[in-house]
Design a protein around this motif. Structure first.
Motif, short mmCIF file in Angstrom:
data_model
loop_
_atom_site.label_atom_id
_atom_site.label_comp_id
_atom_site.label_asym_id
_atom_site.label_seq_id
_atom_site.Cartn_x
_atom_site.Cartn_y
_atom_site.Cartn_z
N ASN A 61 29.20 -43.32 10.16
CA ASN A 61 30.17 -42.23 10.32
C ASN A 61 30.34 -41.89 11.80
N TYR A 64 28.42 -40.97 14.11
CA TYR A 64 27.58 -39.95 14.78
C TYR A 64 26.16 -39.89 14.22
N SER A 65 25.25 -39.57 15.13
CA SER A 65 23.91 -39.14 14.74
C SER A 65 23.83 -37.71 15.29
N ASP A 87 24.19 -44.71 10.45
CA ASP A 87 24.19 -45.52 11.68
C ASP A 87 23.02 -45.14 12.59
N GLY A 88 22.58 -43.86 12.51
CA GLY A 88 21.45 -43.42 13.33
C GLY A 88 20.15 -44.11 12.91
N GLU A 135 26.18 -46.22 6.05
CA GLU A 135 27.38 -45.41 6.26
C GLU A 135 27.50 -45.10 7.74
MG LIG Z 1 25.72 -41.20 11.23
#
Ligand SMILES: [Mg+2]
Ligand SMILES: Cc1ncc(C[n+]2csc(CCOP(=O)(O)OP(=O)(O)O)c2C)c(N)n1
Length: 324
Positions: free
Chosen positions: A174, A176-177, A145-146, A172
């Motif tokens: 998840n 968080y970055s 996602d980052g 993916e």
């Molecule tokens: Mg991530």
């Protein structure tokens, strides 16, 4: 056994093997012999498994820093990956790249790299190659996602759309970055797949908690890309259990809301998958156990061999990583 059950078992084996490899890395890491950072994807394995089940040998794939699962699901050589993490000359990058630089050209795994977003255009180039060669192959691009926040992502998706390239974006999400949640990085009302679909690519979001649905929807999207040779974008709702980088838990750091990690752990897609196989598909507990035993033997053998292998000599350490 029906074709469907066989396929599900295969998927379960891919996910369980990835989990076993990464749990072994986590267990062995504190001994200090792996002299590179490791980004583990424990908790996220189902994504690679459902995608891997739909990949053909002729397909290509690229990834980033959290690549073990993607490499393994594409059929990358296990021993050469572990040897790479131990810095051995038998490693897939001759011991010079470590965990974040995985490559296995024999199965079309073109490489992974530590710079977030930088392998995305390479995957686009591979898609262009497939198109120019009139091939049926797809180019898989794994990203987090980052990486959606990198400019190269938008240029790449746009180019894929305009040129109609057979590129499959596997995102993916998840949440968080590193330590920064998606809710601090993007507006609350935004859905990544909806925003990306605005570029003109067919895009969906898939939950990993519903194992069968996750497999079916993934197969549908990848079949669409194969049939039409057009790009697709799949966002998966998934979750990283361990710290961003390293083998430890990090819930005490406080960047995850209280109870979030334990909620995801309770819904572990792999044990959930095992239960479905036993309860709904008539697979016995001993068959499941046998799968895990075989995986464990294979994984331990790869680690044993990698530990025994040699470090590169000075001369070997200067060789082209692609040289045979
Ligand atoms: Mg991530
Ligand atoms: C261009 C660039 N910026 C920042 C970093 C530092 N960095 C490494 S991993 C990472 C997080 C990426 O998050 P995401 O894409 O969601 O992948 P995840 O770690 O969650 O799998 C960051 C910011 C980097 N390696 N490259």
């Amino acid at each position: 056994m029906s074709k469907d059950t066989n396929q599900l078992l295969e998927c379960y084996k891919i996910a369980s093997r990835i989990r076993s490899v990464e749990e072994t890395i986590a267990r062995e890491y504190p001994s200090g012999e792996m002299r590179c950072p490791v980004h583990l994807s424990i908790g996220q394995e189902l994504v690679s498994a459902v995608v891997g089940l739909n990949q053909l040998k002729q397909d290509t794939a690229v990834s980033s820093h959290r690549a073990h699962a993607h490499y393994l699901a594409k059929g990358g050589n296990l021993h050469r990956m572990i040897a790479e993490i131990y810095g051995k000359v038998t490693g897939c990058c001759k011991g010079r790249g470590g965990s974040m630089h995985l490559i296995d050209l024999e199965v079309g795994f073109l490489g992974s790299s530590a710079i977030v977003g930088n392998s995305i255009p390479i995957g686009v180039g591979s898609g262009l190659t497939h198109k120019l060669n009139n091939s049926d192959a797809l180019s898989f691009i794994f990203l987090g996602d980052g990486a959606i926040e990198e400019g190269s992502f938008y240029e790449s998706v746009n180019f894929s759309v305009v040129q109609e390239l057979p590129t499959v974006y596997i995102c993916e999400n998840n949440l968080y970055s590193v330590y920064t949640g998606l809710n601090q990085r993007q507006p609350a009302e935004r859905n990544i797949y909806e925003m990306v679909s605005g570029i003109g690519i067919k895009a969906v979001k898939i939950e990993t908690l519903d194992v069968l649905d996750c497999l079916n929807k993934t197969t549908e999207m990848i079949n669409f890309a194969r049939r039409t040779k057009k790009p697709v974008f799949i966002e998966y709702n998934t979750y990283r259990w361990l710290e961003h980088c390293g083998p430890n838990d990090d819930d005490h750091l406080g960047y995850r809301p209280q109870g979030e990690l334990s909620k995801w752990k309770r819904k572990d897609p792999i044990s959930n998958f095992g239960n479905i196989l036993m309860l709904d598909f008539g697979i016995s507990g001993s068959e499941i156990q046998e799968i895990h035993t075989k995986i464990e033997i294979e994984v331990l053998a790869a680690f044993d061999q990698a530990k025994k292998d040699n470090f590169p000599t000075l001369e070997q350490s200067q060789m082209d990583v692609y040289a045979k």
